[in-house]
Design a protein around this motif. Structure first.
Motif, PDB file in Angstrom:
ATOM      1  N   PRO A   1     -16.869  -4.145 -51.518  1.00  0.00           N
ATOM      2  CA  PRO A   1     -16.325  -2.990 -52.248  1.00  0.00           C
ATOM      3  C   PRO A   1     -16.463  -3.178 -53.751  1.00  0.00           C
ATOM      4  CG  PRO A   1     -14.556  -4.334 -51.345  1.00  0.00           C
ATOM      5  CD  PRO A   1     -15.833  -4.864 -50.782  1.00  0.00           C
ATOM      6  N   PRO A   2     -16.657  -2.087 -54.516  1.00  0.00           N
ATOM      7  CA  PRO A   2     -16.826  -2.206 -55.963  1.00  0.00           C
ATOM      8  C   PRO A   2     -15.563  -2.655 -56.676  1.00  0.00           C
ATOM      9  CG  PRO A   2     -16.716   0.095 -55.310  1.00  0.00           C
ATOM     10  CD  PRO A   2     -16.769  -0.702 -54.051  1.00  0.00           C
ATOM     11  N   LEU A   3     -14.384  -2.374 -56.090  1.00  0.00           N
ATOM     12  CA  LEU A   3     -13.126  -2.817 -56.687  1.00  0.00           C
ATOM     13  C   LEU A   3     -12.724  -4.146 -56.081  1.00  0.00           C
ATOM     14  CD1 LEU A   3     -11.007   0.474 -56.741  1.00  0.00           C
ATOM     15  CD2 LEU A   3     -12.598  -0.400 -58.445  1.00  0.00           C
ATOM     16  N   ASP A   4     -12.166  -5.025 -56.904  1.00  0.00           N
ATOM     17  CA  ASP A   4     -11.704  -6.318 -56.406  1.00  0.00           C
ATOM     18  C   ASP A   4     -10.640  -6.100 -55.340  1.00  0.00           C
ATOM     19  OD1 ASP A   4     -13.356  -7.668 -58.162  1.00  0.00           O
ATOM     20  OD2 ASP A   4     -11.838  -7.715 -59.748  1.00  0.00           O
ATOM     21  N   PRO A   5     -10.777  -6.743 -54.177  1.00  0.00           N
ATOM     22  CA  PRO A   5      -9.758  -6.550 -53.142  1.00  0.00           C
ATOM     23  C   PRO A   5      -8.418  -7.123 -53.586  1.00  0.00           C
ATOM     24  CG  PRO A   5     -11.286  -8.308 -52.541  1.00  0.00           C
ATOM     25  CD  PRO A   5     -11.833  -7.669 -53.775  1.00  0.00           C
ATOM     26  N   ALA A   6      -7.356  -6.385 -53.336  1.00  0.00           N
ATOM     27  CA  ALA A   6      -6.014  -6.836 -53.713  1.00  0.00           C
ATOM     28  C   ALA A   6      -5.346  -7.471 -52.504  1.00  0.00           C
ATOM     29  CB  ALA A   6      -5.190  -5.654 -54.205  1.00  0.00           C
ATOM     30  N   THR A   7      -4.557  -8.520 -52.755  1.00  0.00           N
ATOM     31  CA  THR A   7      -3.831  -9.173 -51.678  1.00  0.00           C
ATOM     32  C   THR A   7      -2.897  -8.184 -51.000  1.00  0.00           C
ATOM     33  OG1 THR A   7      -3.921 -11.258 -52.909  1.00  0.00           O
ATOM     34  CG2 THR A   7      -2.349 -11.122 -51.102  1.00  0.00           C
ATOM     35  N   ASP A   8      -2.146  -7.450 -51.811  1.00  0.00           N
ATOM     36  CA  ASP A   8      -1.287  -6.382 -51.306  1.00  0.00           C
ATOM     37  C   ASP A   8      -1.822  -5.066 -51.847  1.00  0.00           C
ATOM     38  OD1 ASP A   8       0.606  -8.108 -49.974  1.00  0.00           O
ATOM     39  OD2 ASP A   8       1.317  -8.676 -51.968  1.00  0.00           O
ATOM     40  N   LEU A   9      -2.609  -4.394 -51.027  1.00  0.00           N
ATOM     41  CA  LEU A   9      -3.243  -3.156 -51.457  1.00  0.00           C
ATOM     42  C   LEU A   9      -2.189  -2.108 -51.791  1.00  0.00           C
ATOM     43  CD1 LEU A   9      -6.007  -1.605 -51.689  1.00  0.00           C
ATOM     44  CD2 LEU A   9      -5.551  -0.801 -49.357  1.00  0.00           C
ATOM     45  N   SER A  10      -2.326  -1.471 -52.964  1.00  0.00           N
ATOM     46  CA  SER A  10      -1.426  -0.389 -53.344  1.00  0.00           C
ATOM     47  C   SER A  10      -2.181   0.603 -54.218  1.00  0.00           C
ATOM     48  CB  SER A  10      -0.199  -0.922 -54.091  1.00  0.00           C
ATOM     49  OG  SER A  10      -0.544  -1.328 -55.405  1.00  0.00           O
ATOM     50  N   TYR A  11      -1.675   1.809 -54.278  1.00  0.00           N
ATOM     51  CA  TYR A  11      -2.263   2.888 -55.085  1.00  0.00           C
ATOM     52  C   TYR A  11      -2.372   2.451 -56.546  1.00  0.00           C
ATOM     53  CZ  TYR A  11      -2.583   7.794 -56.794  1.00  0.00           C
ATOM     54  OH  TYR A  11      -2.965   8.968 -57.384  1.00  0.00           O
ATOM     55  N   ARG A  12      -1.286   1.892 -57.104  1.00  0.00           N
ATOM     56  CA  ARG A  12      -1.303   1.501 -58.512  1.00  0.00           C
ATOM     57  C   ARG A  12      -2.315   0.389 -58.771  1.00  0.00           C
ATOM     58  NH1 ARG A  12       1.551   2.405 -63.033  1.00  0.00           N
ATOM     59  NH2 ARG A  12       2.833   3.901 -61.888  1.00  0.00           N
TER      60      ARG A  12
ATOM     61  N   GLY B   1     -15.171   7.809 -41.748  1.00  0.00           N
ATOM     62  CA  GLY B   1     -15.712   6.508 -42.123  1.00  0.00           C
ATOM     63  C   GLY B   1     -15.027   5.387 -41.370  1.00  0.00           C
ATOM     64  N   THR B   2     -15.368   4.160 -41.736  1.00  0.00           N
ATOM     65  CA  THR B   2     -14.744   2.978 -41.145  1.00  0.00           C
ATOM     66  C   THR B   2     -13.505   2.619 -41.947  1.00  0.00           C
ATOM     67  OG1 THR B   2     -16.914   2.162 -40.439  1.00  0.00           O
ATOM     68  CG2 THR B   2     -15.098   0.579 -40.473  1.00  0.00           C
ATOM     69  N   LEU B   3     -12.386   2.437 -41.263  1.00  0.00           N
ATOM     70  CA  LEU B   3     -11.145   2.057 -41.938  1.00  0.00           C
ATOM     71  C   LEU B   3     -11.233   0.580 -42.322  1.00  0.00           C
ATOM     72  CD1 LEU B   3      -8.284   2.832 -42.839  1.00  0.00           C
ATOM     73  CD2 LEU B   3      -7.487   2.236 -40.536  1.00  0.00           C
ATOM     74  N   ILE B   4     -11.374   0.319 -43.627  1.00  0.00           N
ATOM     75  CA  ILE B   4     -11.614  -1.032 -44.129  1.00  0.00           C
ATOM     76  C   ILE B   4     -10.324  -1.768 -44.451  1.00  0.00           C
ATOM     77  CG2 ILE B   4     -12.714  -2.385 -45.974  1.00  0.00           C
ATOM     78  CD1 ILE B   4     -14.641  -1.100 -44.009  1.00  0.00           C
ATOM     79  N   ASP B   5      -9.376  -1.062 -45.069  1.00  0.00           N
ATOM     80  CA  ASP B   5      -8.137  -1.712 -45.509  1.00  0.00           C
ATOM     81  C   ASP B   5      -7.021  -0.686 -45.505  1.00  0.00           C
ATOM     82  OD1 ASP B   5      -6.452  -3.689 -46.363  1.00  0.00           O
ATOM     83  OD2 ASP B   5      -7.486  -4.083 -48.262  1.00  0.00           O
ATOM     84  N   LEU B   6      -5.793  -1.194 -45.436  1.00  0.00           N
ATOM     85  CA  LEU B   6      -4.637  -0.323 -45.323  1.00  0.00           C
ATOM     86  C   LEU B   6      -3.464  -0.935 -46.070  1.00  0.00           C
ATOM     87  CD1 LEU B   6      -3.359   2.184 -43.884  1.00  0.00           C
ATOM     88  CD2 LEU B   6      -2.804   0.645 -41.986  1.00  0.00           C
TER      89      LEU B   6
END
Length: 218
Positions: free
Chosen positions: A67-78, A22-27
Motif C-alpha cells: 500500500p502507498p500509505l505506511d501500514p499503521a499498527t492500529d488502523l484509524s481514520y485519523r 475489492g479485496t478487504l485488506i485491513d480493518l
C-alpha cells in the motif's frame, strides 16, 4: 467483518450510486482498506451502508502490492489522514464527484485539501466517503511540481469546522464544491449550527452545519 479479511467484498457506500468492490485488506475501528486490483481505497466505516461477500464472478482482484500509505499498527481514520499528508490523493466527497490534490493540515473534525481546481478546500471529516492515495511519483493532471507546488494555507486554522466557517463570515464562499447554485454566496452568519448564506438573487438560505461537506473561497 474480520471474517472477510483477505476476501473479495462489495460495499454500498452512502451517496455513491455504484457498489465499491475489492479485496478487504485491513480493518480498523472506524475505517477499512480495500484493494480493487489497481488502487487502495480507504473507506470510513460510518459511510458503509452494507458490506457483503462479492459474487464469485467478481472475486478476482489479483494480489495487492504494497500500500502507498505506511501500514499503521492500529488502523484509524485519523492515522490514515496523517499518513496521507503531502501525498497525491483522490477524495470522494459527494456522490461520484471527486477532488484531486494533497492533504496539508488535519484539525479536530476537518482537514485542509490543496488542489489545482479549488486551492485550499476545507473538508468536514464526517463527509469523506473514500480516500484513494496515488503513486508517490504521480502529480495531479501530470503537472510539473514547479507549476503546482504544494502550498499549505498560510491562514490560521481553527480547531473545529464550525469555528473555521465563522472565519469566513461576510465573505464570498462556495459550499460543497459549488454543485448547487444555492450553496454559493455571501456567508452572512454561522450561529447555533445554522449557516445563513445570501445567494445571487439577494435572498437568504439556511443550511444546517451537519450538511456542509466542504467550503472554499473562489
Amino acid at each position: 467483518m474480520k471474517t472477510y479479511l483477505n476476501q473479495s467484498v462489495s460495499l454500498t457506500v452512502s451517496g455513491n450510486r455504484f457498489p465499491v468492490k475489492g479485496t478487504l485488506i485491513d480493518l480498523g475501528d472506524d475505517i477499512l482498506v480495500l484493494h480493487n486490483g489497481t488502487q487502495f481505497l480507504y473507506v470510513p466505516l460510518v459511510h458503509i451502508e452494507q458490506l457483503t461477500r462479492a459474487h464469485a464472478l467478481e472475486a478476482n482482484f489479483g494480489v495487492p502490492s504494497e500500500p502507498p500509505l505506511d501500514p499503521a499498527t492500529d488502523l484509524s481514520y485519523r492515522k490514515v489522514l496523517l499518513n496521507a499528508k503531502g501525498m497525491f490523493s483522490e477524495l470522494y466527497i459527494s456522490g461520484n464527484q471527486t477532488v484531486h490534490g494533497y492533504v496539508t493540515s488535519i484539525m479536530n473534525d476537518f482537514f485542509v485539501f490543496y488542489s489545482p481546481m479549488f486551492r485550499s478546500l476545507y473538508v468536514s471529516m464526517q463527509h469523506l466517503k473514500l480516500l484513494v492515495p496515488y503513486d508517490p511519483h504521480m502529480t495531479p493532471y501530470a503537472l510539473d511540481q514547479e507549476k503546482f507546488p504544494i502550498h499549505p494555507t498560510t491562514a490560521s486554522l481553527a480547531r473545529t469546522f464550525d469555528q473555521q466557517l465563522r472565519k469566513y463570515e461576510n465573505e464570498f464562499v462556495i459550499l460543497d464544491l459549488g454543485k448547487h447554485p444555492e450553496k454559493i454566496g455571501l456567508l452572512k452568519s454561522v450561529r447555533n449550527n445554522l449557516l445563513e448564506l445570501v445567494t445571487a438573487d439577494g435572498s437568504s438560505t439556511f443550511i444546517h452545519l451537519n450538511h456542509v461537506k466542504t467550503i472554499h473561497k473562489p
